[in-house]
Design a protein around this motif. Structure first.
Motif, short mmCIF file in Angstrom:
data_model
loop_
_atom_site.label_atom_id
_atom_site.label_comp_id
_atom_site.label_asym_id
_atom_site.label_seq_id
_atom_site.Cartn_x
_atom_site.Cartn_y
_atom_site.Cartn_z
N LEU A 48 19.19 32.55 51.56
CA LEU A 48 19.63 34.17 50.69
C LEU A 48 20.65 33.84 49.66
N ASP A 49 21.62 32.08 49.62
CA ASP A 49 21.56 31.56 48.36
C ASP A 49 20.33 31.40 47.17
N PHE A 50 19.80 30.83 47.65
CA PHE A 50 18.48 30.70 46.94
C PHE A 50 17.68 31.93 46.84
N LEU A 51 17.20 32.71 47.37
CA LEU A 51 16.93 34.31 46.99
C LEU A 51 18.10 35.20 45.85
N PHE A 57 21.40 26.48 44.02
CA PHE A 57 20.15 27.28 43.52
C PHE A 57 20.31 28.21 42.90
N ASP A 58 21.02 28.21 41.29
CA ASP A 58 21.36 28.37 39.87
C ASP A 58 19.74 28.87 39.54
N ASP A 59 19.17 27.94 39.28
CA ASP A 59 17.71 27.38 38.74
C ASP A 59 16.97 28.49 39.83
N ALA A 60 16.27 28.41 40.55
CA ALA A 60 15.59 28.66 41.50
C ALA A 60 14.67 29.87 41.18
N PRO A 61 13.37 29.92 41.06
CA PRO A 61 12.83 30.56 40.50
C PRO A 61 12.78 31.69 42.06
N ARG A 62 12.01 32.35 40.63
CA ARG A 62 11.87 33.65 42.09
C ARG A 62 10.53 33.68 42.74
N PRO A 63 11.02 33.42 44.09
CA PRO A 63 9.50 32.96 45.00
C PRO A 63 8.15 34.45 45.12
N ILE A 92 10.08 43.70 47.45
CA ILE A 92 8.36 43.23 47.37
C ILE A 92 8.40 42.49 47.71
N ILE A 93 8.67 41.09 47.42
CA ILE A 93 8.64 39.73 47.84
C ILE A 93 7.69 39.61 49.32
N PRO A 94 6.40 39.29 49.83
CA PRO A 94 6.21 39.35 50.77
C PRO A 94 6.56 38.31 51.59
N VAL A 95 6.62 38.47 53.12
CA VAL A 95 7.38 37.01 53.90
C VAL A 95 6.66 37.22 54.85
N VAL A 96 6.25 36.18 54.97
CA VAL A 96 5.14 35.84 56.61
C VAL A 96 6.15 34.96 57.35
N VAL A 97 6.24 35.44 58.20
CA VAL A 97 6.96 35.06 59.30
C VAL A 97 5.96 34.13 60.40
N LEU A 98 6.16 32.93 60.26
CA LEU A 98 6.32 31.31 61.09
C LEU A 98 6.32 30.83 61.91
N THR A 99 5.91 31.12 63.05
CA THR A 99 7.43 30.58 64.22
C THR A 99 6.72 30.54 65.16
N PRO A 147 4.41 40.96 40.72
CA PRO A 147 4.52 40.53 39.70
C PRO A 147 6.25 39.61 40.24
N SER A 148 5.57 38.85 39.34
CA SER A 148 7.27 37.45 39.75
C SER A 148 8.54 38.08 38.40
N SER A 149 8.76 38.98 38.25
CA SER A 149 9.77 39.67 37.16
C SER A 149 11.26 38.53 38.01
N SER A 150 11.78 38.73 36.91
CA SER A 150 13.10 38.33 37.66
C SER A 150 13.72 39.39 38.19
N PRO A 151 14.40 39.42 39.25
CA PRO A 151 16.15 40.24 40.12
C PRO A 151 16.86 41.03 38.98
#
Length: 151
Positions: A48-51, A57-63, A92-99, A147-151
């Motif tokens: 959540l901090d990254f997102l 993670f101040d400069d983290a890209p939007r995944p 809108i970011i796709p989430v793949v649960v990999l578990t 598209p990966s526009s910033s939130p």
């Protein structure tokens, strides 16, 4: 990478606390066909901090896509998924649960929380790499990502 000068890398956020799975995923994506950058956080709060681009993670890209384990320390993947899909800017970011969980209730709950897909990690190393490459093939070459526009 030659030929990628004008292309943007696919930004992948992997939320995973198992270093072995992270290493295998890095290897599978390194050998893949799509230029990508894999960012890894080890727990749900860090995700959540990254997102939300909170320190560190101040400069983290939007995944472009999130690979999310369910069984995580500090905040589990189900809570992270619920947060992502309830947030107007992130949903809108796709989430793949990999578990590792094969439990039907986990599968159902993940889809009720609007996961985009649910993949069970195989125990076999070669199969694990094949699964990650299949995720790459589908999500990065077949599907059109938002598209990966910033939130």
């Amino acid at each position: 990478m030659p030929g990628f000068e004008n292309m943007r890398a696919i930004e992948i956020l992997m939320v995973e606390d198992n270093p072995g799975d992270v290493r295998l995923t890095r290897e599978a994506f390194k050998d893949g066909r799509v230029w990508n950058r894999l960012h890894v956080v080890e727990d749900g709060l860090a995700a959540l901090d990254f997102l939300h681009r909170r320190p560190p993670f101040d400069d983290a890209p939007r995944p472009d896509i999130i690979l999310l384990d369910l069984n995580l320390p500090r905040m589990d993947g189900r809570e992270v998924l619920a947060h992502i899909k309830a947030d107007e800017a992130l949903r809108i970011i796709p989430v793949v649960v990999l578990t590792t969980s094969q439990a039907e209730e986990d599968v159902l709950r993940a889809y009720h929380l609007n996961a985009n897909c649910y993949v069970t990690k195989p125990v076999d190393l070669e199969q694990f790499i094949r699964i990650v490459q299949a995720i790459e093939d589908f999500w990065f070459t077949v599907v059109r990502l938002p598209p990966s526009s910033s939130p």
